[in-house]
Enzyme design. Structure first.
Site, PDB file in Angstrom:
ATOM      1  N   GLU A 174     -18.460  12.148 -25.119  1.00 41.71           N
ATOM      2  CA  GLU A 174     -18.269  12.778 -23.438  1.00 41.71           C
ATOM      3  C   GLU A 174     -19.670  12.882 -22.880  1.00 41.71           C
ATOM      4  O   GLU A 174     -20.504  13.488 -23.480  1.00 41.71           O
ATOM      5  CB  GLU A 174     -17.566  14.122 -23.572  1.00 41.71           C
ATOM      6  CG  GLU A 174     -16.101  14.279 -24.046  1.00 41.71           C
ATOM      7  CD  GLU A 174     -14.981  13.491 -23.253  1.00 41.71           C
ATOM      8  OE1 GLU A 174     -14.781  12.323 -24.196  1.00 41.71           O
ATOM      9  OE2 GLU A 174     -14.638  13.469 -22.162  1.00 41.71           O
ATOM     10  N   LYS A 187     -12.373  20.431 -27.522  1.00 38.92           N
ATOM     11  CA  LYS A 187     -12.170  19.265 -26.597  1.00 38.92           C
ATOM     12  C   LYS A 187     -12.986  19.228 -25.235  1.00 38.92           C
ATOM     13  O   LYS A 187     -12.786  20.365 -24.481  1.00 38.92           O
ATOM     14  CB  LYS A 187     -10.836  19.072 -26.232  1.00 38.92           C
ATOM     15  CG  LYS A 187     -10.370  17.928 -25.515  1.00 38.92           C
ATOM     16  CD  LYS A 187      -8.926  17.735 -25.605  1.00 38.92           C
ATOM     17  CE  LYS A 187      -8.289  16.356 -24.949  1.00 38.92           C
ATOM     18  NZ  LYS A 187      -8.577  16.030 -23.804  1.00 38.92           N
ATOM     19  N   CYS A 201     -18.432  46.871   9.499  1.00 41.68           N
ATOM     20  CA  CYS A 201     -17.872  47.517  10.487  1.00 41.68           C
ATOM     21  C   CYS A 201     -18.372  48.988  10.620  1.00 41.68           C
ATOM     22  O   CYS A 201     -18.891  49.691   9.840  1.00 41.68           O
ATOM     23  CB  CYS A 201     -16.280  48.034  10.181  1.00 41.68           C
ATOM     24  SG  CYS A 201     -15.576  49.322  11.308  1.00 41.68           S
ATOM     25  N   CYS A 259     -13.443  44.479  13.603  1.00 42.06           N
ATOM     26  CA  CYS A 259     -12.979  44.866  12.446  1.00 42.06           C
ATOM     27  C   CYS A 259     -11.241  44.818  12.559  1.00 42.06           C
ATOM     28  O   CYS A 259     -10.705  45.478  13.447  1.00 42.06           O
ATOM     29  CB  CYS A 259     -13.278  46.421  12.086  1.00 42.06           C
ATOM     30  SG  CYS A 259     -12.567  47.212  10.963  1.00 42.06           S
ATOM     31  N   SER A 306      -6.480   7.438 -26.805  1.00 43.54           N
ATOM     32  CA  SER A 306      -6.450   8.707 -26.403  1.00 43.54           C
ATOM     33  C   SER A 306      -6.025   9.456 -27.308  1.00 43.54           C
ATOM     34  O   SER A 306      -5.814   9.217 -28.470  1.00 43.54           O
ATOM     35  CB  SER A 306      -5.468   8.489 -25.121  1.00 43.54           C
ATOM     36  OG  SER A 306      -5.611   9.552 -24.356  1.00 43.54           O
ATOM     37  N   CYS A 355     -13.057  54.618  10.980  1.00 46.14           N
ATOM     38  CA  CYS A 355     -12.367  53.361  10.812  1.00 46.14           C
ATOM     39  C   CYS A 355     -11.222  53.737   9.744  1.00 46.14           C
ATOM     40  O   CYS A 355     -11.643  54.035   8.775  1.00 46.14           O
ATOM     41  CB  CYS A 355     -13.426  52.093  10.335  1.00 46.14           C
ATOM     42  SG  CYS A 355     -12.335  50.845   9.619  1.00 46.14           S
ATOM     43  N   ASP A 414       0.623  -1.552  -0.020  1.00 50.95           N
ATOM     44  CA  ASP A 414      -0.115  -0.008  -0.078  1.00 50.95           C
ATOM     45  C   ASP A 414       0.920   1.426   0.004  1.00 50.95           C
ATOM     46  O   ASP A 414       0.556   2.187  -0.688  1.00 50.95           O
ATOM     47  CB  ASP A 414      -0.937   0.045   1.342  1.00 50.95           C
ATOM     48  CG  ASP A 414      -2.243  -0.808   1.054  1.00 50.95           C
ATOM     49  OD1 ASP A 414      -2.966  -1.078   2.002  1.00 50.95           O
ATOM     50  OD2 ASP A 414      -2.084  -1.605   0.043  1.00 50.95           O
ATOM     51  N   CYS A 466     -10.216  48.504  13.063  1.00 47.57           N
ATOM     52  CA  CYS A 466     -10.429  49.509  14.065  1.00 47.57           C
ATOM     53  C   CYS A 466     -10.801  48.692  15.211  1.00 47.57           C
ATOM     54  O   CYS A 466     -10.854  49.641  16.385  1.00 47.57           O
ATOM     55  CB  CYS A 466     -11.188  50.638  13.601  1.00 47.57           C
ATOM     56  SG  CYS A 466     -12.833  49.998  13.460  1.00 47.57           S
TER      57      CYS A 466
HETATM   58  S1  IVH Z   1     -11.384  12.237 -30.312  1.00 45.81           S
HETATM   59  C1  IVH Z   1      -8.698   8.355 -31.050  1.00 45.81           C
HETATM   60  N1  IVH Z   1     -12.745  14.415 -29.627  1.00 45.81           N
HETATM   61  O1  IVH Z   1     -10.338  13.648 -24.739  1.00 45.81           O
HETATM   62  C2  IVH Z   1      -9.235   9.917 -30.579  1.00 45.81           C
HETATM   63  N2  IVH Z   1     -11.787  12.965 -27.893  1.00 45.81           N
HETATM   64  O2  IVH Z   1      -7.576  13.321 -23.905  1.00 45.81           O
HETATM   65  C3  IVH Z   1     -10.191   9.993 -29.736  1.00 45.81           C
HETATM   66  N3  IVH Z   1     -12.362  14.206 -25.677  1.00 45.81           N
HETATM   67  O3  IVH Z   1     -10.254  10.000 -24.480  1.00 45.81           O
HETATM   68  C4  IVH Z   1     -10.667  10.886 -29.128  1.00 45.81           C
HETATM   69  N4  IVH Z   1     -13.475  15.933 -26.536  1.00 45.81           N
HETATM   70  O4  IVH Z   1     -12.562  11.106 -23.881  1.00 45.81           O
HETATM   71  C5  IVH Z   1     -12.020  13.328 -29.371  1.00 45.81           C
HETATM   72  N5  IVH Z   1     -13.712  16.310 -29.577  1.00 45.81           N
HETATM   73  C6  IVH Z   1     -13.158  15.388 -28.776  1.00 45.81           C
HETATM   74  C7  IVH Z   1     -13.027  15.182 -27.722  1.00 45.81           C
HETATM   75  C8  IVH Z   1     -12.189  14.114 -27.150  1.00 45.81           C
HETATM   76  C9  IVH Z   1     -13.076  15.121 -25.411  1.00 45.81           C
HETATM   77  C10 IVH Z   1     -11.659  13.234 -24.849  1.00 45.81           C
HETATM   78  C11 IVH Z   1     -11.869  11.777 -25.209  1.00 45.81           C
HETATM   79  C12 IVH Z   1     -10.438  11.398 -25.217  1.00 45.81           C
HETATM   80  C13 IVH Z   1      -9.692  12.378 -24.277  1.00 45.81           C
HETATM   81  C14 IVH Z   1      -8.276  12.374 -24.779  1.00 45.81           C
END
Ligand code: IVH
Length: 742
Positions: free
Chosen positions: A188, A127, A441, A422, A96, A447, A48, A425
């Site tokens: 999202e 995004k 105050c 205060c 990602s 003051c 842990d 003062c």
């Molecule tokens: S495309 C393969 N478009 O950002 C690409 N992702 O930091 C897939 N996200 O995992 C993602 N807005 O959850 C895409 N307009 C958008 C997005 C978006 C938010 C998130 C998504 C991704 C993460 C990456």
């Protein structure tokens, strides 16, 4: 457009930052793997404390470099694989995105693509700062919804997602886009920004920890064991990608969005396909300015190659696709320590707690203080002294504390107790009226805190506009080290000041924000200055005034003929600001007529209401208030405006000056403010450059404000707009306060 316009701090070349980036990329998957072994396999491979050490290292790096924090960082997860939600394997892996932090990096990415496949169009989109989910539709029916998890396996949150109105249970087909046999769609789940503050207040009221940001609120809401709880939260959803798909073959990302839209799945209204990188930069800039005006928070811009065939050709690394990149905005939310909570006294006596923070850079400027409004607000936010807190500048100039990071508490944090007296003062603080939240105050006249603030206000741009009479001068007149009795007992004497009284004044130099004494580097003691007098002549011992002091008295003399509305504003009557002061002056044209008017007559003035009317009557009912007016009158301050001569044009105070207005100006529409600038001979434009004469920053100013700071353009606060129109550009208030070298 130059790319430097829109860049955040470009840290990509900074070796420390690069080391941190590499380390975060190692730590995050390692911690996730340990979590999985612990929670899922019941077979941990580290102790842990070893686990905690890794976690702390990651928290530390993410605190120092918030831009490195991924949405799916293990520090954001509340025990990833909980028993409440069954694990599900996604049909296709959820990738990602590669993050970049400057437009140069976006350009470098685009260059690499162009070298391989020239002429491709880019799909730009915002995004969304939410929580990634994966939805599977079988023959048009929502079969399953899962969180992202580690990209391969997520948690089954079908029951909870079913409560989100924006997620259709069934897809609708059209002739052009019949319902596909199988659709895996990614998007999202987000918590609308407007509802976030309300949620946090309710959390604290219910004795629960507030959420640090809307994304955490979305995660917390979606991961409720009881879907009925999720249903109570106003979650929403936007789709941004496809996984497995049968029965439909889109040829581009934009084509796919058209299909998703036709099927009833929400897609972002903001995406745009553009042919050049310059236009990508334009999109980044546009949404950088608008980012706080969208319904959800965004933390950057995603740029994708539009054609799906090219996406496939470019392929992906194990974690991120090569056909997309995420430009991250400079962080507007950072974590820092709340050192203490102090209380300041305003010009109307209001006691306002404010946070003293470990200094930290937020959205381009150093932040050390944040207002907390009142004691209830401190409670509502759930912050303790010593907490690590989330600080943001959400489009506002004024930084605010969003929430404490409850997980980082050590147990040494202490609750804030509003002082009974205060701090300036010593009088007992009390609400002005029954039921008022704010404490005040009651020692309004004497003051030193209230008087100093009133003086600084009445000499400021929206009142008498006395150049060279800044904060240090006002403090010196009210709280001198010597002589023992202050030169001013109240503001009544401000126009009677004489140089003989000013010369002997000695004062400790204080930080205007904290009030802490500055230390003299040579002596190690409090820094003491004579703000109005030069050092005595070495030979004769003669004490001569500083140039600033002479100019200050000349400016005070000139200020006596300022128009009536400025005199009314300078009285610091509660609820009376420049707009209502102008309305009163225009209607009555004479201070005595304002003082003698019935409450109902005042309330009937256009732009004034019953609250202001009552405050005006209350103000003139106080003996020492009326004495201030009499002393000013005796000193020659203008007490009435002549009737206007309609043939007279407005003074051209802004002749040849280019002005940019950002944010709302109280009492003006956007067009009205621009017209007012024009009427004074100025030019109202929309973009800030070195040639801009002034930027007027109203409520919720946009990135133009930051640009003005960056370029050193004069900034006029929205509340000072009326004064600015009348006086035009002048040296800045800070210069006012400087004590010129001997
Ligand atoms: S495309 C393969 N478009 O950002 C690409 N992702 O930091 C897939 N996200 O995992 C993602 N807005 O959850 C895409 N307009 C958008 C997005 C978006 C938010 C998130 C998504 C991704 C993460 C990456």
């Amino acid at each position: 457009m130059s790319t430097t316009d829109i860049e955040g701090p470009d840290r990509s070349g900074d070796p420390e930052f690069e080391r941190a980036r590499t380390r975060v990329e190692e730590l995050a998957p390692e911690i996730t793997a340990h979590r999985r072994r612990y929670y899922e396999d019941d077979a941990p491979t580290v102790s842990d404390s070893q686990f905690d050490e890794l976690m702390h290292e990651l928290i530390d790096l993410e605190t120092r470099y918030p831009e490195l924090k991924k949405n799916d960082s293990p520090t954001e997860q509340v025990g990833t694989f909980s028993e409440a939600f069954a694990p599900v394997t996604h049909l296709e892996k959820l990738l990602s995105l590669q993050d970049v932090f400057s437009t140069d990096e976006v350009a470098a990415w685009a260059d690499r693509i162009t070298a391989e496949v020239p002429g491709e169009r880019y799909l730009c989109e915002v995004k969304i700062d939410g929580l990634a989910v994966d939805l599977v539709y079988e023959r048009g029916r929502l079969a399953r919804a899962a969180t992202r998890g580690d990209g391969v396996t997520g948690e089954d949150v079908s029951a909870n997602v079913a409560t989100i109105a924006a997620v259709p249970q069934r897809l609708t087909g059209t002739d052009e886009f019949p319902v596909p046999a199988l659709l895996e769609v990614r998007g999202e789940v987000y918590f609308p920004t407007a509802d976030f503050t309300r949620l946090n207040e309710a959390q604290v009221e219910a004795g629960k920890a507030p959420f640090a940001n809307p994304r955490n609120a979305a995660a917390g809401s979606l991961r409720q064991k009881d879907p009925a709880k999720t249903a109570e939260r106003p979650l929403s959803f936007i789709a941004h990608g496809l996984g497995a798909l049968e029965g439909f073959e889109p040829d581009s990302q934009s084509h796919a969005y058209a299909a998703l839209d036709a099927w009833g799945l929400p897609v972002s209204p903001y995406w745009r396909v553009v042919p050049t990188v310059d236009e990508v930069f334009g999109y980044i800039e546009e949404f950088g300015e608008q980012r706080h005006r969208l319904v959800h928070e965004i933390d950057g811009i995603v740029v994708k190659i539009d054609r799906l065939g090219v996406q496939r050709r470019l392929g992906a690394t194990s974690r991120t696709p090569r056909w997309a990149v995420a430009y991250k905005f400079p962080p507007e939310e950072v974590n820092t320590r709340l050192r203490s909570i102090e209380v300041s006294i305003g010009r109307t006596g209001r006691a306002t707690p404010y946070a003293v923070l470990d200094p930290v850079r937020v959205a381009g400027s150093e932040v050390e203080f944040a207002t907390l409004h009142n004691a209830d607000q401190v409670k509502a936010k759930g912050v303790l002294v010593g907490d690590i807190v989330v600080v943001r500048k959400a489009g506002d100039v004024i930084p605010e504390i969003v929430a404490p990071v409850v997980a980082a508490r050590t147990g040494d944090e202490t609750e804030f107790v509003m002082p009974e007296r205060c701090p300036e003062c010593g009088h007992v603080l009390a609400p002005a009226a029954e039921g008022d939240i704010d404490l005040r105050c009651p020692n309004a006249r004497a003051c030193p805190g209230q008087l100093r603030e009133r003086l600084a206000f009445l000499t400021g741009r929206s009142c008498f506009d006395v150049d060279r009479m800044g904060y240090i001068a006002c403090s010196a007149l009210v709280q001198p080290l010597e002589p023992a009795a202050p030169v001013l007992a109240d503001e009544g004497g401000v126009f009677d000041l004489r140089m003989e009284e000013l010369l002997p004044i000695r004062v400790v130099v204080r930080d205007p924000d904290t009030g802490a004494a500055k230390i003299d580097a040579k002596t190690g003691e409090d820094k003491v200055v004579t703000p109005f007098a030069r050092q005595p002549d070495k030979k004769t011992g003669e004490i001569l005034p500083r140039k600033n002091a002479e100019e200050m008295l000349q400016n005070l003399e000139r200020a006596k003929s300022q128009p009536l509305w400025r005199v009314v504003n300078a009285l610091s009557i509660r609820h009376v600001g420049p707009v209502s002061a102008q309305a009163l002056a225009e209607h009555f044209r004479d201070l005595d007529r304002i003082a003698g008017a019935d409450e109902s007559e005042i309330a009937a003035v256009d732009g004034v209401g019953p609250i202001i009317a009552a405050a005006v009557k209350d103000w003139f009912a106080v003996d020492w208030h009326r004495e201030i007016v009499e002393r000013w009158r005796a000193a020659g301050v203008r007490m009435r405006d002549e009737d206007p001569d309609p043939s007279e044009a407005l003074p051209q105070t802004l002749e040849g000056v280019t002005v940019v207005i950002t944010g709302g100006i109280p009492g003006y529409t956007r067009e009205g403010a621009a017209a007012a600038v024009k009427a004074r001979g100025g030019k109202a434009t929309s973009s800030v450059s070195k040639k801009t004469g002034a930027v007027v920053a109203g409520e919720k100013p946009g990135s133009k404000y930051d640009k003005a700071v960056e370029l050193g353009v004069t900034i006029v606060q929205g509340e000072d707009f009326a004064g600015f129109l009348e006086s035009g550009l002048r040296e800045s208030e800070t210069e006012n306060d400087e004590i010129e070298p001997e």
